[in-house]
Design an enzyme around this catalytic site. Structure first.
Site, PDB file in Angstrom:
ATOM      1  N   GLU A   1      -3.219  -1.022   5.617  1.00 61.19           N
ATOM      2  CA  GLU A   1      -4.224  -1.992   4.817  1.00 61.19           C
ATOM      3  C   GLU A   1      -4.626  -2.880   5.652  1.00 61.19           C
ATOM      4  O   GLU A   1      -5.849  -3.160   5.624  1.00 61.19           O
ATOM      5  CB  GLU A   1      -3.727  -2.100   3.551  1.00 61.19           C
ATOM      6  CG  GLU A   1      -3.385  -1.284   2.607  1.00 61.19           C
ATOM      7  CD  GLU A   1      -4.632  -0.324   2.342  1.00 61.19           C
ATOM      8  OE1 GLU A   1      -5.722  -1.077   2.309  1.00 61.19           O
ATOM      9  OE2 GLU A   1      -4.512   0.828   1.885  1.00 61.19           O
TER      10      GLU A   1
ATOM     11  N   TYR B   1      -7.583  -7.149  -3.031  1.00 63.43           N
ATOM     12  CA  TYR B   1      -7.713  -5.725  -2.928  1.00 63.43           C
ATOM     13  C   TYR B   1      -6.109  -5.080  -2.079  1.00 63.43           C
ATOM     14  O   TYR B   1      -5.909  -4.166  -2.548  1.00 63.43           O
ATOM     15  CB  TYR B   1      -8.765  -5.387  -1.967  1.00 63.43           C
ATOM     16  CG  TYR B   1      -8.876  -4.133  -1.400  1.00 63.43           C
ATOM     17  CD1 TYR B   1      -9.313  -3.055  -1.866  1.00 63.43           C
ATOM     18  CD2 TYR B   1      -8.262  -3.930   0.150  1.00 63.43           C
ATOM     19  CE1 TYR B   1      -8.925  -1.805  -1.287  1.00 63.43           C
ATOM     20  CE2 TYR B   1      -8.275  -2.895   0.804  1.00 63.43           C
ATOM     21  CZ  TYR B   1      -8.355  -1.749  -0.028  1.00 63.43           C
ATOM     22  OH  TYR B   1      -8.401  -0.420   0.776  1.00 63.43           O
TER      23      TYR B   1
ATOM     24  N   ASP C   1     -13.084  -1.906  -3.303  1.00 62.11           N
ATOM     25  CA  ASP C   1     -13.528  -1.989  -1.972  1.00 62.11           C
ATOM     26  C   ASP C   1     -14.906  -1.537  -1.850  1.00 62.11           C
ATOM     27  O   ASP C   1     -15.451  -1.174  -3.026  1.00 62.11           O
ATOM     28  CB  ASP C   1     -12.700  -1.477  -0.809  1.00 62.11           C
ATOM     29  CG  ASP C   1     -12.774  -0.031  -0.886  1.00 62.11           C
ATOM     30  OD1 ASP C   1     -13.306   0.508  -1.912  1.00 62.11           O
ATOM     31  OD2 ASP C   1     -12.217   0.665   0.013  1.00 62.11           O
TER      32      ASP C   1
END
Length: 350
Positions: A37, A120, A138
């Site tokens: 991520e 996020y 996102d």
């Protein structure tokens, strides 16, 4: 029929058939998912994948990443951009070792406490590793929800983010948060793409408001424009009689923090050679009277800055302080634009 549940089922069915075979999808390990991520923030999967494999190989556990030297982390990151992500990732690993006994957290609230982990990223790690029902929002999610439901809230406004979070939460099946979050992001990346999506073959076409109105290209709404600042960077390659060159570490905040560079003179515009020589002699511990341009000016574009870069070379008979042998340059983390110059100028390979 509940449209929310229907939307989720269609999306997840599409995902299970069309999803890409990516290594971080084969694990529930929150640390490995964390690596993916952070690396994929503002980065295409095709670009980020080799970096993920590199980091997962060099630092297979959070303990190994925490114990690494920052310079080693930055060197592995070289070329990916947004270097604050690498520094934050390193700090977050150290926080896990110091605050969580080396056990990587899985809950949304705990993840938010880690350096560089925002809403996020925390939602992604928590849902992918622990199936915690928190929505990820996102750019892909903005686009899918805005088009399918005709949401005209301006995504450049921070207040609008809440609208999309609420909608995603409403649509999310509580018992398969991971599949839902990955499905909607994958759908935005592969099917509901920013430009010229294949709407005729889309499984959500019949329910898509933007498609029915013939306004797919108008969603999501984004009005704020990024102001780009121009900067003029003059890098000085001074080589002494022993084949050593001066380098320095960038200090303070700003772009490329803690990376290495050649001595730098920044100007407000393109600078005359005579003025540059005077500035160099005033600023650095070496006296020169000749400068030669090393190739043409390079324009390097970042999200908020346009860098006009010129490399200059000179020689000195005196031994240089803060210098390294040319063949040792490849051991240091440089911004990619400088690394590429080094490869061309000295035929070295990073």
């Amino acid at each position: 029929m509940n449209k929310g549940l229907d939307f989720a089922k269609i999306l997840i069915d599409w995902y299970l058939t069309n999803k890409r075979n990516l290594p971080w999808r084969k694990t529930k390990d929150p640390y490995i998912i964390f690596l993916s991520e952070i690396i994929l923030q503002q980065t295409r999967v095709s670009q980020g994948l080799p970096y993920f494999e590199r980091f997962a190989s060099h630092f297979p556990t959070v303990d190994k990443l925490a114990k690494a030297q920052e310079q080693e982390v930055l060197k592995l990151w070289q070329g990916l951009g947004y270097y604050s992500r690498a520094r934050n990732m390193h700090t977050a690993a150290q926080m896990v070792m110091n605050n969580y006994g080396g056990v990587f957290p899985k809950t949304y609230k705990e993840l938010l406490l880690l350096k560089g982990v925002g809403e996020y990223t925390a939602a992604a790690i928590a849902s992918f590793s622990n199936d915690e029902p928190v929505p990820v929002v996102d750019g892909n999610v903005f686009r899918v929800l805005a088009r399918v439901y005709g949401i005209d809230a301006d995504i450049s406004s921070s207040a609008s983010k809440k609208i999309f979070q609420v909608k995603a939460k409403e649509l999310m099946p509580i018992d398969c948060a991971s599949d839902f979050n990955q499905a909607i992001m994958e759908f935005g990346a592969l099917q509901c793409v920013p430009k010229s999506p294949s709407c005729e073959s889309c499984v959500l076409a019949k329910a898509c408001v933007a498609y029915s109105l013939g306004k797919v290209a108008e969603f999501p709404v984004k009005t704020k424009k990024i102001k780009v600042k121009k900067r003029y960077l003059n890098y000085l390659i001074v080589e002494d009689a022993t084949g050593r060159v001066m380098i320095e570490k960038r200090e303070g905040k700003g772009i490329w923090q803690n990376l290495f560079q050649f001595p730098l003179v920044e100007s407000q515009k393109t600078i005359a050679k005579a003025v540059l020589i005077e500035a160099i002699n005033n600023a650095f511990d070496c006296k020169i009277d000749q400068l030669t341009k090393c190739g043409e000016k390079v324009i390097h574009k970042l999200s908020h800055q346009e860098l006009h870069i010129q490399f200059w070379s000179s020689q000195t008979k005196s031994k240089l302080a803060e210098s390294v042998a040319v063949n040792e340059l490849v051991k240091y983390p440089f911004p990619i634009v400088i690394a590429k110059f080094i490869e061309r100028y000295w035929s070295l390979s990073f």
